[in-house]
Design a protein around this motif. Sequence first.
Motif, mmCIF file in Angstrom:
data_model
loop_
_atom_site.group_PDB
_atom_site.id
_atom_site.type_symbol
_atom_site.label_atom_id
_atom_site.label_comp_id
_atom_site.label_asym_id
_atom_site.label_seq_id
_atom_site.Cartn_x
_atom_site.Cartn_y
_atom_site.Cartn_z
ATOM 1 N N PHE A 1 59.752 34.510 75.562
ATOM 2 C CA PHE A 1 59.362 33.114 75.295
ATOM 3 C C PHE A 1 57.879 32.924 75.599
ATOM 4 O O PHE A 1 57.246 33.786 76.215
ATOM 5 C CB PHE A 1 60.217 32.137 76.109
ATOM 6 N N ILE B 1 55.460 22.703 75.979
ATOM 7 C CA ILE B 1 56.489 23.205 75.057
ATOM 8 C C ILE B 1 56.852 24.614 75.516
ATOM 9 O O ILE B 1 55.966 25.459 75.723
ATOM 10 C CB ILE B 1 55.962 23.254 73.602
ATOM 11 N N SER C 1 58.804 27.773 74.132
ATOM 12 C CA SER C 1 59.341 28.234 72.844
ATOM 13 C C SER C 1 59.849 29.666 72.950
ATOM 14 O O SER C 1 59.118 30.563 73.355
ATOM 15 C CB SER C 1 58.225 28.147 71.793
ATOM 16 N N GLN C 2 61.139 29.845 72.596
ATOM 17 C CA GLN C 2 61.666 31.206 72.502
ATOM 18 C C GLN C 2 61.057 31.849 71.262
ATOM 19 O O GLN C 2 60.919 31.202 70.231
ATOM 20 C CB GLN C 2 63.187 31.186 72.358
ATOM 21 N N GLU D 1 64.777 28.868 69.849
ATOM 22 C CA GLU D 1 64.742 27.439 70.161
ATOM 23 C C GLU D 1 63.449 27.018 70.853
ATOM 24 O O GLU D 1 62.778 27.837 71.489
ATOM 25 C CB GLU D 1 65.918 27.093 71.089
ATOM 26 N N GLU D 2 63.154 25.723 70.737
ATOM 27 C CA GLU D 2 62.000 25.155 71.444
ATOM 28 C C GLU D 2 62.478 24.048 72.360
ATOM 29 O O GLU D 2 63.400 23.309 72.031
ATOM 30 C CB GLU D 2 60.990 24.579 70.441
#
Length: 936
Positions: free
Chosen positions: A150, A235, A237-238, A242-243
């Motif tokens: 991530f 944020i 984020s993967q 997903e975020e």
Amino acid sequence: MAKDKIIIKGANEHNLKNIDVDIPRDKFVVITGLSGSGKSSLAFDTIYAEGQRRYVESLSAYARQFLGQMEKPKVEYIEGLSPSISIDQKTTSRNPRSTVGTVTEIHDYLRLLYARIGVPHCPKCGEMISSQTVQEIADKVMELEERTKFQVLSPIVKGRKGEHKELLARVKRDGFVRVRVNGEVRDLSENIDLDKNKKHSIEVVVDRLIMKKGIESRLVDSLETALELGDGLVIVSQIDGEEFLFSEKFACPDCGISLEELSPRMFSFNSPYGACSTCDGLGNKREFDPDLILDYDKSLARGGIIPWQGSSSTYYPQIIKAMADKYDQEYEAPLKELDDDFINILLYGDRDEVQFEYTNRRGRTRVHYVIFEGLISLFNRRVRESKSESARKRLENYMSIRPCPVCEGKRLKAESLAVKVGERSIADINLLSIEDAQKFFLDLKLSGQEEIIGREILKEIRARLGFLVDVGLGYLSLARNAGTLSGGEAQRIRLATQIGSRLVGVIYILDEPSIGLHQRDNERLIKTLEHLRDVGNTVLVVEHDEETIRRSDQIIDIGPGAGRHGGKVIAQGSALEIAKVEESITGKYLSGERKIEVPEDRLEGEGAYLRVLGAKEYNLKEIDVEIPLGTFTCVTGVSGSGKSTLVNKILKRTLMKEFYNSKLRPGKHKKIEGIENLDKVIDIDQSPIGRTPRSNPATYTKVFDYIRDVFTKTQLAQERGYKKGRFSFNVKGGRCEACKGDGIIKIEMHFLADVYVPCEVCDGKRYNRETLDVKYKGKTIADVLGMTVEEALEFFENIPTIKRRLQTLYDVGLSYIRLGQPSTTLSGGEAQRVKLATELSKRSTGNTIYILDEPTTGLHFEDVNKLLQVLQRLKEGGNTILVIEHNLDVIKSADYLIDLGPEGGVNGGEVIATGTPEEVAEVEKSHTGRFLKEIL
């Protein structure tokens, strides 16, 4: 000293005749008697006044210097007195910022509740938002599966146009190597070209990580850096997954909107932190009203623009004609035949230039090119720029108060309105009826920490709402402006507030708390009064309502008559004991020996009707109502069912606009038919007959003009050449100049109420010495103003013009008021009856509609009987009487009833029954019918 009673000896205030009376303490006691018999003189001017005086005397000398010396009431002595609280009919604050919620302090508790447990939502997208600490965000991220790749991103540009070169250069200088531009990760070593005309989203890649043991401290550092860069937003984020959006503040990551930390001031419309900035928290704006500016039955050429009617200027009319030509509209046609789009342009302006020829006063003609700004913008500019006060005031006649276009009348900023408790904003709660708000808070389920935080606040809110429901005000909303409440509603609100204060050992003195209350709600009010007594207070109630009288522990009947014929204790005891006292008029009505008879027959009218169609203002459910002309019609229903809205807001305002060009906007309805059968409307309401002490019954009824004529014709006045104006206290010449004819001097007390003291020069007589030399039958003009109506009737019995006007005041039950009594000292009911007497003394056309709102306010059974005879006299002339009323004696005497309901507020606004009282009594779902059935 007796501890179980209040002992009053030698009370002489106003018309009280040296009375002695013992009042039991900790009991519910009703003081009753004819209007003007001395009830209020005993309750308020003696007991309450002495209680207040003793309280002030108990304060320090320092405090007393600000409060002034309070005059001792005319009473020998009072024993057993405890602190007194007066709850009278004076309406609450006229301040437009005061609401039912603020007056009862419920709004203060709501503000605290929303600040402590409110859930913020984004005012733009409506999504729930919350604040989180760095550690809380890290804990959430650590829940990802092991080996998850991530990245931690910091949003620096959120959907904004531009190339953002300087921003990207600064990010690179700070040591960051990657950014994500519009979802694509880019290396900062590359040249990043952005289209300056397109919107872009840019996030700095602060760190790239793999989820594994021991990562937490590095993650916290990265999150802190990202939050600092992104102004509180981060944020996670993967990679290719997903975020998650997190915020250190109350902020919406999607919309970029940030909220300050929740505090009570955020929910106050009286604070700049919470108030809507467009209307400053008032909920409405005063704007030019298209319906007041345009007359749709007239053409642009012939007075269709009302503010310009009668103007000699030709400049703007030439522009308007050019506009009509430009859009192919007929300049000579009525506005109702023109296109809606053109009317819109006329009101709000045009984007394109219009060419027109204008001939100035010197006769020179030139071609002009202008962009027409629109009538509303033009008049707004005139109001702002005009140096003439009269010109501004004239234009303001064409303005009306409308809900604020930004907050839609909710008074608060969008950020404050976006905070929810139980999925409702604070404005949503304020707009509910008190009954519905009570149900909402009783059903509200909170969990865990919220329940602990909100427990005490909710307990207070639920209790206060319950008290308001108990006194019959469940139909009101907390957002209701305090200035729009009737005297009875205002009094019951103060009563509910007092119950909330939980005092004991107090003397509560109330003035007709049953006013404006339907019989259905009376039971709850009486229980409230009994509750005040049961917790250890003495409850003294000045009252005429039969049920309240019968339920009291003791009755004190003052009388036997009004004014000089009153002032004695006629009877004291239970209802059964009072009923046996021969001299008591109240007793005769309680025993049934005297009663208001049901009319033998009921008028059906002339066959003509006044029809209100599609009434849908406030809670009215688009109803149609027929009022038979030439009859005595009563509009009934429980409190808040829509009676005043139908009669006062819709019908009366429409008729006032029709007959007198009133600028007040009628409530929503389709149309009213049958107006052509009437020639005037007379509104006999309970508003004061004047705003200052200068106005009095003699001046209002015009009888004073004829009295001044009498004094002008006396020998001394003739010798001195005194004209009629000499005997007016409103003009120079005959009046006392020290007090300008007021008879009293106002002393401003700054932060306390102003104090009025008699003028030392004229001793309160209003006139100078020379004027007071003139006498008629041994009396000066000041002596005449000091007479009661009954005394003046005897004094002027040989002068028909004066006698006729005084007789009407006597007939409406005002024999006891003084001719010169300042209008500010008259109750709402007394003021209403002065207006009624004034109308009675005029010659009737037979095509008049008289509108009365609860005329029985302040009236004893005997006075109600007199009032009904007066109303019958008006009806016999062929006129229409329309009355809003709860009094069953009046309702049973009407020819026709319109019963609204079934309940108050949102559950009202329907026509439940119409017809004669006998017909309405048979309608099962009518609350009024149920009570009528018992007495018919």
